[in-house]
Design a protein around this motif. Sequence first.
Motif, PDB file in Angstrom:
ATOM      1  N   PHE A 214       0.822  -1.221   0.000  1.00 18.79           N
ATOM      2  CA  PHE A 214       0.000   0.000   0.000  1.00 18.79           C
ATOM      3  C   PHE A 214       0.850   1.263   0.000  1.00 18.79           C
ATOM      4  O   PHE A 214       0.589   2.191  -0.769  1.00 18.79           O
ATOM      5  N   VAL A 220       0.976   8.122  -2.974  1.00 18.44           N
ATOM      6  CA  VAL A 220       0.235   7.755  -1.769  1.00 18.44           C
ATOM      7  C   VAL A 220       0.993   8.242  -0.544  1.00 18.44           C
ATOM      8  O   VAL A 220       2.186   7.990  -0.405  1.00 18.44           O
ATOM      9  N   PRO A 222      -0.259   7.751   3.233  1.00 16.69           N
ATOM     10  CA  PRO A 222      -1.403   7.248   4.005  1.00 16.69           C
ATOM     11  C   PRO A 222      -1.566   7.960   5.342  1.00 16.69           C
ATOM     12  O   PRO A 222      -0.611   8.484   5.914  1.00 16.69           O
ATOM     13  N   ASP A 223      -2.788   7.960   5.836  1.00 16.83           N
ATOM     14  CA  ASP A 223      -3.046   8.440   7.186  1.00 16.83           C
ATOM     15  C   ASP A 223      -3.341   7.234   8.091  1.00 16.83           C
ATOM     16  O   ASP A 223      -3.290   6.079   7.654  1.00 16.83           O
ATOM     17  N   THR A 225      -6.098   6.110   9.382  1.00 13.44           N
ATOM     18  CA  THR A 225      -7.267   5.318   8.988  1.00 13.44           C
ATOM     19  C   THR A 225      -6.927   4.366   7.845  1.00 13.44           C
ATOM     20  O   THR A 225      -7.392   3.216   7.825  1.00 13.44           O
ATOM     21  N   ASP A 226      -6.120   4.829   6.897  1.00 16.65           N
ATOM     22  CA  ASP A 226      -5.732   3.969   5.775  1.00 16.65           C
ATOM     23  C   ASP A 226      -4.957   2.747   6.270  1.00 16.65           C
ATOM     24  O   ASP A 226      -5.213   1.610   5.848  1.00 16.65           O
ATOM     25  N   ILE A 227      -4.012   2.968   7.160  1.00 22.05           N
ATOM     26  CA  ILE A 227      -3.212   1.860   7.687  1.00 22.05           C
ATOM     27  C   ILE A 227      -4.085   0.879   8.478  1.00 22.05           C
ATOM     28  O   ILE A 227      -3.940  -0.341   8.360  1.00 22.05           O
ATOM     29  N   LYS A 229      -7.272   0.245   8.057  1.00 21.05           N
ATOM     30  CA  LYS A 229      -8.087  -0.541   7.116  1.00 21.05           C
ATOM     31  C   LYS A 229      -7.260  -1.646   6.473  1.00 21.05           C
ATOM     32  O   LYS A 229      -7.752  -2.761   6.262  1.00 21.05           O
ATOM     33  N   VAL A 230      -6.012  -1.339   6.154  1.00 16.71           N
ATOM     34  CA  VAL A 230      -5.137  -2.353   5.558  1.00 16.71           C
ATOM     35  C   VAL A 230      -4.930  -3.514   6.534  1.00 16.71           C
ATOM     36  O   VAL A 230      -4.988  -4.694   6.140  1.00 16.71           O
TER      37      VAL A 230
END
Length: 285
Positions: A214, A220, A222-223, A225-227, A229-230
């Motif tokens: 990712f 990209v 990431p914040d 929230t992104d991490i 979700k991953v």
Amino acid sequence: QFLDLCTHLTEEHPEVIPFLAGRHQKTSPEFLASAEFRNVLSRCLSRVRTRRNKVYVYINELCTVLKAHTLRRKLALVSAPPTAAAPSSPSPPQPPASPQPPASPAAAASSSSSSSSSRPAGGSKRQIRYLENLLRVYMGEIRRLQERELDLAELDSEDSTYLQESRLKRKMMRIFERLCQLKQCSSLTGRVIEQRIQYRGTRYPEVNRRIERFINRPEVFPDYTDILKVIQKASARHSLGLARRQMENMAQDAFREVGNRLQERRHLDLVYNFGSHLTDQYRPG
């Protein structure tokens, strides 16, 4: 003014000026009305005035820019390598010592479409030579824009020197990517920002792989929230059975580590690439 001057200098080859005029007619009106075209034309005119024996070189340069802004040429630069025959205008006869206007990629595809099935994928030498010549033209224009003085009145202009330079650089990137496709080579340039970041921050290889994949996607940053979700997707996909609190703690640690490494990579890329050719020869002291 350019046509009048070149008509006088190319009397021995009267077919050159009609060819140049035809290229002008096929060029998109938007480009003809742009500051970029005015700058290119002004530069070619001033060079012909000072070096009249090189008139065919500068006509060739102008033809290259005009062909790059026909509708067909714009499509050729962003699409897959053409395989179907396409009409093209013949190049005018030139003096033996003067360079011919470069043939277009579409014309090269047209001349070889009958044997395209037996040839390996990639572009012809004519296509590659055309795009390389176009890159040189744009590079020269960018250097000229960087040497211009920028006054305060230009800051609010849509055609300021900085914006013209930025548009040219974006065009050069598209041409470079297309050139790499034709040459069947990697478009990586060795910049720090292209280096892949490896992540081994957790004891779960499945989570590490997904986070690494990712964060190495282009453009990209990431914040948290992104991490998170991953990590949740990795836990569900591989039946890791991670508790919500555990995943949140892992996401916080990964976000801090990944964010720091991404920031460091961007900073190094800026340090290595920031500047202008005007300061290349500068040495402190």
